[in-house]
Design an enzyme around this catalytic site. Structure first.
Site, PDB file in Angstrom:
ATOM      1  CB  VAL A   6      14.622 -33.507   9.369  1.00  0.00           C
ATOM      2  CG1 VAL A   6      14.212 -32.818   8.071  1.00  0.00           C
ATOM      3  CG2 VAL A   6      15.685 -32.681  10.082  1.00  0.00           C
ATOM      4  CB  THR A   7      11.572 -37.902   8.583  1.00  0.00           C
ATOM      5  OG1 THR A   7      12.829 -38.069   7.918  1.00  0.00           O
ATOM      6  CG2 THR A   7      10.501 -38.648   7.799  1.00  0.00           C
ATOM      7  CG  ASP A  61       7.718 -39.613   1.323  1.00  0.00           C
ATOM      8  OD1 ASP A  61       7.893 -38.593   2.018  1.00  0.00           O
ATOM      9  OD2 ASP A  61       8.600 -40.108   0.597  1.00  0.00           O
ATOM     10  CG  ASP A 118      10.842 -36.685   0.588  1.00  0.00           C
ATOM     11  OD1 ASP A 118      10.950 -37.626   1.392  1.00  0.00           O
ATOM     12  OD2 ASP A 118      10.753 -36.844  -0.645  1.00  0.00           O
ATOM     13  CG  ASP A 174      14.390 -36.885   5.236  1.00  0.00           C
ATOM     14  OD1 ASP A 174      14.762 -36.746   4.057  1.00  0.00           O
ATOM     15  OD2 ASP A 174      13.277 -37.356   5.539  1.00  0.00           O
ATOM     16  CB  SER A 224      19.536 -46.953   8.595  1.00  0.00           C
ATOM     17  OG  SER A 224      18.475 -46.053   8.913  1.00  0.00           O
TER      18      SER A 224
END
Length: 234
Positions: free
Chosen positions: A31-32, A91, A66, A69, A80
């Site tokens: 997703v990121t 980002d 953002d 995720d 993690s």
């Protein structure tokens, strides 16, 4: 303010969507990566052509990754250090694409070297604002300051202004002035935030160094007293 209230609101709204992605076997890292790719495509394809409305629509669809995720990682219980690193790094990439796309517009069809320079300053200052906090924390300082304009404020102000300015192409008069105003505001706000964080890090560093000096002096004094006591007993 936006980090405190808006993030909490959208986290609640997006939780069911995050749960759906988990059931479909999609990972938070995927997703990121997809979100960052979508933001880059929207910014670097549409913005350099002056298509601010549609570019902002595409970016907005992907920028919420953002939040998604992180929500997925918490639901999975798999938060993690790697995920945090990847999210923070991408980002910066997404921010660079947004302001880079705007800078390309002003360097080309927008025909304004001044606004091109302001946009580049927004890009650079935003990156440095993030770096000051990360670097301060890496040397053991709390960096207890948010500042006037953080990433959330930079993105919201810039993207809202871009989207509204794009309505000029649909016949709304004079609304395109919003984007230059927003860029100047973001630039000034980012500079103020940078100064706030530098001042805070300097103060915290001096306080930490003073505490270390006091601890060292106390240790030396205690060691000397112990040594003298041992000599007297001998």
């Amino acid at each position: 303010m936006l980090n405190k209230y808006a993030r909490a609101f959208f986290t609640r709204v997006l939780t069911p969507f995050a749960a759906l992605l988990i059931r479909l076997g999609v990972s938070p890292d995927a997703v990121t990566l997809i979100g960052t790719g979508g933001v880059m495509a929207g910014a670097l394809v549409f913005y350099p052509q002056g298509e601010f409305f549609w570019g902002t629509v595409v970016i907005t669809l992907f920028v919420f990754s953002d939040l998604v995720d992180g929500n997925m990682a918490r639901q999975l219980g798999r938060s993690s250090r790697w995920g945090a690193f990847l999210d923070s790094t991408l980002d910066r990439v997404a921010d660079g694409a947004i302001f880079g796309g705007l800078a390309l517009w002003y360097a080309g069809g927008g025909d304004s070297i001044t606004l091109c320079a302001v946009t580049i300053f927004c890009l650079a200052s935003g990156q440095v604002v993030s770096y000051t906090k990360a670097r301060g924390e890496s040397i053991g300082l709390p960096v207890n300051v948010n500042g006037l304009v953080e990433r959330a404020e930079r993105l919201v102000v810039s993207l809202v202004a871009c989207g509204l300015s794009g309505l000029h192409a649909f016949g709304v008069p004079h609304i395109d002035i919003l984007l230059p105003i927003a860029l100047w505001a973001v630039g000034v706000g980012s500079l103020v935030t940078l100064i706030q964080r530098v001042i805070t890090v300097r103060r915290e560093a001096l306080e930490a160094d003073a505490e270390d000096g006091d601890d060292a002096s106390a240790t030396t004094t205690a060691a000397g007293a112990s040594a003298r006591g041992g000599s007297e007993r001998a």
